[in-house]
Design an enzyme around this catalytic site. Structure first.
Site, PDB file in Angstrom:
ATOM      1  N   LYS A 178      23.274  68.513  37.833  1.00 35.82           N
ATOM      2  CA  LYS A 178      23.431  69.134  36.507  1.00 35.82           C
ATOM      3  C   LYS A 178      24.773  69.848  36.350  1.00 35.82           C
ATOM      4  O   LYS A 178      25.184  70.168  35.249  1.00 35.82           O
ATOM      5  CB  LYS A 178      22.294  70.128  36.265  1.00 35.82           C
ATOM      6  CG  LYS A 178      20.916  69.485  36.331  1.00 35.82           C
ATOM      7  CD  LYS A 178      20.126  69.758  35.099  1.00 35.82           C
ATOM      8  CE  LYS A 178      18.749  69.141  35.199  1.00 35.82           C
ATOM      9  NZ  LYS A 178      18.028  69.185  33.940  1.00 35.82           N
ATOM     10  N   ASP A 236      11.468  66.459  28.029  1.00 34.59           N
ATOM     11  CA  ASP A 236      12.452  65.429  28.364  1.00 34.59           C
ATOM     12  C   ASP A 236      12.575  64.396  27.252  1.00 34.59           C
ATOM     13  O   ASP A 236      13.624  63.806  27.070  1.00 34.59           O
ATOM     14  CB  ASP A 236      12.043  64.735  29.670  1.00 34.59           C
ATOM     15  CG  ASP A 236      12.219  65.660  30.861  1.00 34.59           C
ATOM     16  OD1 ASP A 236      13.227  66.389  30.872  1.00 34.59           O
ATOM     17  OD2 ASP A 236      11.338  65.689  31.749  1.00 34.59           O
ATOM     18  N   PHE A 295      16.872  76.346  36.224  1.00 36.77           N
ATOM     19  CA  PHE A 295      15.640  76.448  36.997  1.00 36.77           C
ATOM     20  C   PHE A 295      15.247  75.072  37.495  1.00 36.77           C
ATOM     21  O   PHE A 295      15.596  74.066  36.892  1.00 36.77           O
ATOM     22  CB  PHE A 295      14.508  77.009  36.117  1.00 36.77           C
ATOM     23  CG  PHE A 295      14.458  78.503  36.120  1.00 36.77           C
ATOM     24  CD1 PHE A 295      13.526  79.176  36.888  1.00 36.77           C
ATOM     25  CD2 PHE A 295      15.363  79.234  35.372  1.00 36.77           C
ATOM     26  CE1 PHE A 295      13.484  80.552  36.904  1.00 36.77           C
ATOM     27  CE2 PHE A 295      15.331  80.612  35.382  1.00 36.77           C
ATOM     28  CZ  PHE A 295      14.389  81.283  36.152  1.00 36.77           C
ATOM     29  N   LYS A 305      19.442  68.953  42.399  1.00 41.08           N
ATOM     30  CA  LYS A 305      19.481  69.164  40.943  1.00 41.08           C
ATOM     31  C   LYS A 305      20.701  69.987  40.550  1.00 41.08           C
ATOM     32  O   LYS A 305      21.349  69.721  39.547  1.00 41.08           O
ATOM     33  CB  LYS A 305      18.193  69.871  40.491  1.00 41.08           C
ATOM     34  CG  LYS A 305      18.077  69.989  38.999  1.00 41.08           C
ATOM     35  CD  LYS A 305      16.696  70.409  38.550  1.00 41.08           C
ATOM     36  CE  LYS A 305      15.686  69.304  38.764  1.00 41.08           C
ATOM     37  NZ  LYS A 305      14.322  69.712  38.419  1.00 41.08           N
ATOM     38  N   ASN A 310       4.267  71.589  26.361  1.00 33.82           N
ATOM     39  CA  ASN A 310       3.957  71.774  27.779  1.00 33.82           C
ATOM     40  C   ASN A 310       3.420  73.189  27.989  1.00 33.82           C
ATOM     41  O   ASN A 310       3.326  73.966  27.043  1.00 33.82           O
ATOM     42  CB  ASN A 310       5.193  71.490  28.653  1.00 33.82           C
ATOM     43  CG  ASN A 310       6.338  72.416  28.326  1.00 33.82           C
ATOM     44  OD1 ASN A 310       6.234  73.633  28.506  1.00 33.82           O
ATOM     45  ND2 ASN A 310       7.433  71.862  27.821  1.00 33.82           N
ATOM     46  N   PRO A 334      18.374  65.796  24.602  1.00 33.48           N
ATOM     47  CA  PRO A 334      19.604  66.249  25.279  1.00 33.48           C
ATOM     48  C   PRO A 334      19.240  67.164  26.449  1.00 33.48           C
ATOM     49  O   PRO A 334      18.242  67.887  26.374  1.00 33.48           O
ATOM     50  CB  PRO A 334      20.327  67.053  24.186  1.00 33.48           C
ATOM     51  CG  PRO A 334      19.267  67.429  23.205  1.00 33.48           C
ATOM     52  CD  PRO A 334      18.234  66.340  23.261  1.00 33.48           C
ATOM     53  N   ASP A 335      20.014  67.089  27.518  1.00 36.17           N
ATOM     54  CA  ASP A 335      19.828  68.035  28.629  1.00 36.17           C
ATOM     55  C   ASP A 335      20.721  69.239  28.348  1.00 36.17           C
ATOM     56  O   ASP A 335      21.950  69.161  28.486  1.00 36.17           O
ATOM     57  CB  ASP A 335      20.166  67.382  29.972  1.00 36.17           C
ATOM     58  CG  ASP A 335      19.691  68.246  31.135  1.00 36.17           C
ATOM     59  OD1 ASP A 335      20.000  69.461  31.134  1.00 36.17           O
ATOM     60  OD2 ASP A 335      18.997  67.729  32.024  1.00 36.17           O
ATOM     61  N   ILE A 336      20.104  70.339  27.947  1.00 38.19           N
ATOM     62  CA  ILE A 336      20.865  71.509  27.485  1.00 38.19           C
ATOM     63  C   ILE A 336      21.624  72.148  28.647  1.00 38.19           C
ATOM     64  O   ILE A 336      22.798  72.493  28.534  1.00 38.19           O
ATOM     65  CB  ILE A 336      19.912  72.508  26.802  1.00 38.19           C
ATOM     66  CG1 ILE A 336      19.272  71.812  25.587  1.00 38.19           C
ATOM     67  CG2 ILE A 336      20.643  73.773  26.385  1.00 38.19           C
ATOM     68  CD1 ILE A 336      18.049  72.488  25.054  1.00 38.19           C
ATOM     69  N   LYS A 364       0.955  62.067   8.277  1.00 35.35           N
ATOM     70  CA  LYS A 364       0.016  62.132   9.398  1.00 35.35           C
ATOM     71  C   LYS A 364      -0.438  60.722   9.779  1.00 35.35           C
ATOM     72  O   LYS A 364      -0.801  59.934   8.901  1.00 35.35           O
ATOM     73  CB  LYS A 364      -1.188  62.983   8.983  1.00 35.35           C
ATOM     74  CG  LYS A 364      -2.145  63.234  10.098  1.00 35.35           C
ATOM     75  CD  LYS A 364      -3.329  64.031   9.634  1.00 35.35           C
ATOM     76  CE  LYS A 364      -4.391  64.010  10.722  1.00 35.35           C
ATOM     77  NZ  LYS A 364      -5.687  64.408  10.227  1.00 35.35           N
TER      78      LYS A 364
HETATM   79  O1  C5P Z   1      15.554  68.237  34.966  1.00 36.26           O
HETATM   80  P1  C5P Z   1      14.615  69.388  34.939  1.00 36.26           P
HETATM   81  O2  C5P Z   1      13.838  69.488  33.643  1.00 36.26           O
HETATM   82  O3  C5P Z   1      13.713  69.503  36.119  1.00 36.26           O
HETATM   83  O4  C5P Z   1      15.595  70.660  35.013  1.00 36.26           O
HETATM   84  C1  C5P Z   1      15.139  71.960  34.822  1.00 36.26           C
HETATM   85  C2  C5P Z   1      16.278  72.814  34.304  1.00 36.26           C
HETATM   86  O5  C5P Z   1      16.999  72.133  33.307  1.00 36.26           O
HETATM   87  C3  C5P Z   1      15.782  74.085  33.653  1.00 36.26           C
HETATM   88  O6  C5P Z   1      16.779  75.065  33.834  1.00 36.26           O
HETATM   89  C4  C5P Z   1      15.666  73.688  32.197  1.00 36.26           C
HETATM   90  O7  C5P Z   1      15.761  74.807  31.340  1.00 36.26           O
HETATM   91  C5  C5P Z   1      16.847  72.762  32.052  1.00 36.26           C
HETATM   92  N1  C5P Z   1      16.679  71.686  31.071  1.00 36.26           N
HETATM   93  C6  C5P Z   1      17.411  71.728  29.904  1.00 36.26           C
HETATM   94  N2  C5P Z   1      17.304  70.690  29.003  1.00 36.26           N
HETATM   95  C7  C5P Z   1      16.496  69.644  29.255  1.00 36.26           C
HETATM   96  C8  C5P Z   1      15.740  69.588  30.443  1.00 36.26           C
HETATM   97  C9  C5P Z   1      15.852  70.643  31.335  1.00 36.26           C
HETATM   98  O8  C5P Z   1      18.128  72.688  29.673  1.00 36.26           O
HETATM   99  N3  C5P Z   1      16.408  68.668  28.371  1.00 36.26           N
END
Ligand code: C5P
Length: 421
Positions: free
Chosen positions: A357, A291, A339, A353, A223, A319-321, A301
């Site tokens: 979260k 995501d 963020f 959010k 990205n 994973p959502d860190i 390849k």
């Molecule tokens: O859900 P979204 O991507 O909009 O959330 C943004 C926030 O979540 C940011 O702080 C980003 O660093 C964190 N994030 C994360 N792991 C992910 C997706 C987002 O830590 N897989």
């Protein structure tokens, strides 16, 4: 790897390598520390010498290796007391169950244990041993005692062991160990913890940049995140005296001064690096984490085949860190900041959010077309806390980072005041 301020005085580590198959990782750690500008002097125990040679350590550290308590030449060149005092930090890696037991008991029957008993410097141990030895009540109780006495511990990691068993007991990887050492070295000495270093003694974890999710060995999904905001936050926290670990995806940016940088590519690697950087007092997740990742990344390849449709790319969720770090538990940082990049109803979506979260604060920014936020120098932020929304003026990312670092310092000051009352 990690940034070392160019004009900084040389930092010195005394690395004690005790016995264990993981001793080979000490070699790579010496190389990484030297690369980061740290002077490394090694002490090799008799057990350690069964696994690595003094010669390899000497070549990598570019210094004499000490292994004998009774060597007349060593004593005439430098006594063991001197050896223990000349370093800024004493690191034991790998730390066997045996050396941890001897440290706890205060034994001094070889050079390594004598140095450890004589030192007045901070000590960091990286245990590595068979899983049953690690889980034994004796080892756990030794560790508890050492931690109570102020010894820092990193690891061990969980995984398959050389002895064929599985579980905790693996030495942490050299990159994580190096980052931990740099963090300790960069920690502000208590004497300088003045009014302009309000975060001295606090540990911060910052994520920054994009992630790259491989499709095959040459292609990846990425990205447009530049990492500017996250890097600026790491620098601003370090400037206020915090011990900062910056876990960063691929960026074009130089390492911020005085910050331990762990470079990763994928979201999974970022998550593992964040876990390894805990405990922390504050975590700021500024990375633009992908995501999704490609579910079955090919080993080769992908080939374009004339007449055939493009290959399907099934995705798996990353994973959502931020959510993971925010989850209640003993390792949750006291303050977790995320963020939210929004294109409309910025404050409303960001507040939602924050709740979803489980983090404490959200910095919401407008990334709608024409805002110039992505990759640009400026940022317009609304801070969302439990108390409500606070719009900040449009400012540079460096100014926004400074404002956030100050806000974090104020938060800890108020929390300490409340705790004292
Ligand atoms: O859900 P979204 O991507 O909009 O959330 C943004 C926030 O979540 C940011 O702080 C980003 O660093 C964190 N994030 C994360 N792991 C992910 C997706 C987002 O830590 N897989």
């Amino acid at each position: 790897m990690a940034a070392v301020p160019a004009a900084d005085i040389e930092r010195r580590v005394l690395l004690i390598v005790s016995g264990g198959i993981a001793a080979y990782k000490a070699l790579e750690t010496v190389r990484l520390l030297r690369k980061a500008g740290v002077a490394v002097r090694c002490v090799l125990t008799r057990g350690g010498a069964q696994f690595v040679t003094a010669l390899s350590l000497q070549a990598l550290s570019e210094d004499k290796v000490y292994d004998d308590l009774w060597s007349l030449t060593d004593e005439s060149e430098m006594g063991h007391i001197e050896l223990s005092r000349q370093a800024d930090l004493v690191v034991v890696a790998p730390a066997s169950a045996d050396i941890l037991a001897k440290m706890t008991a205060g034994m001094a029957d070889d050079l390594a244990t004598t140095v450890l008993l004589a030192t007045d410097k901070p000590v960091l141990v990286a245990p590595a041993m068979n899983v049953r030895m690690w889980e034994h009540a004796a080892t756990q109780s030794n560790l508890e005692t050492l931690v109570r006495r102020g010894v820092s511990v990193i690891g061990p990691n969980e995984g398959p062991m050389a002895c064929g068993e599985y579980g905790p007991g693996r030495l942490v990887e050299p990159e994580a160990l190096t980052a931990a050492v740099l963090r300790r070295l960069n920690a502000a000495p208590a004497a300088s913890a003045g009014a302009d270093r309000p975060l001295a003694g606090r540990r911060a974890l910052v994520t920054s940049g994009p992630t790259h999710e491989p499709i095959d060995p040459v292609r990846y999904i990425a990205n447009r995140s530049s990492g500017r905001q996250g890097h600026a936050i790491a620098a601003a926290l370090a400037a206020l005296g915090a011990e900062v670990t910056l876990v960063s995806g691929p960026t074009q940016l130089p390492d911020p001064a005085g910050v331990a940088v762990v470079r990763i590519e994928t979201a999974a690697q970022m998550e593992a690096a964040c876990r390894a950087a805990l405990p922390a007092d504050v975590a700021v997740c500024a990375a633009a984490v992908a995501d999704w990742r490609v579910a079955d990344r090919g080993a080769h390849k992908l080939k374009k085949r004339p007449g055939e449709p493009p290959p399907p790319l099934p995705l798996a969720e990353n994973p959502d860190i931020l959510m993971g770090l925010s989850a209640p538990g003993p390792s949750r940082p006291a303050l977790v900041v995320g963020f939210a990049a929004e294109t409309e109803k910025v404050a409303e979506h960001a507040a939602e959010k924050r709740a979803r979260k489980g983090c404490d604060w959200i910095l919401a920014n407008d990334v709608s077309e024409g805002s110039g936020t992505f990759g640009g120098a400026d940022n317009e932020i609304t801070l969302i806390t439990a108390e409500g929304a606070e719009p900040w003026p449009r400012q540079t990312k460096a100014q926004a980072a400074e404002a956030l670092a100050r806000r974090i310092a104020d938060h800890f000051k108020a929390a300490a005041r409340d705790a004292a009352e």
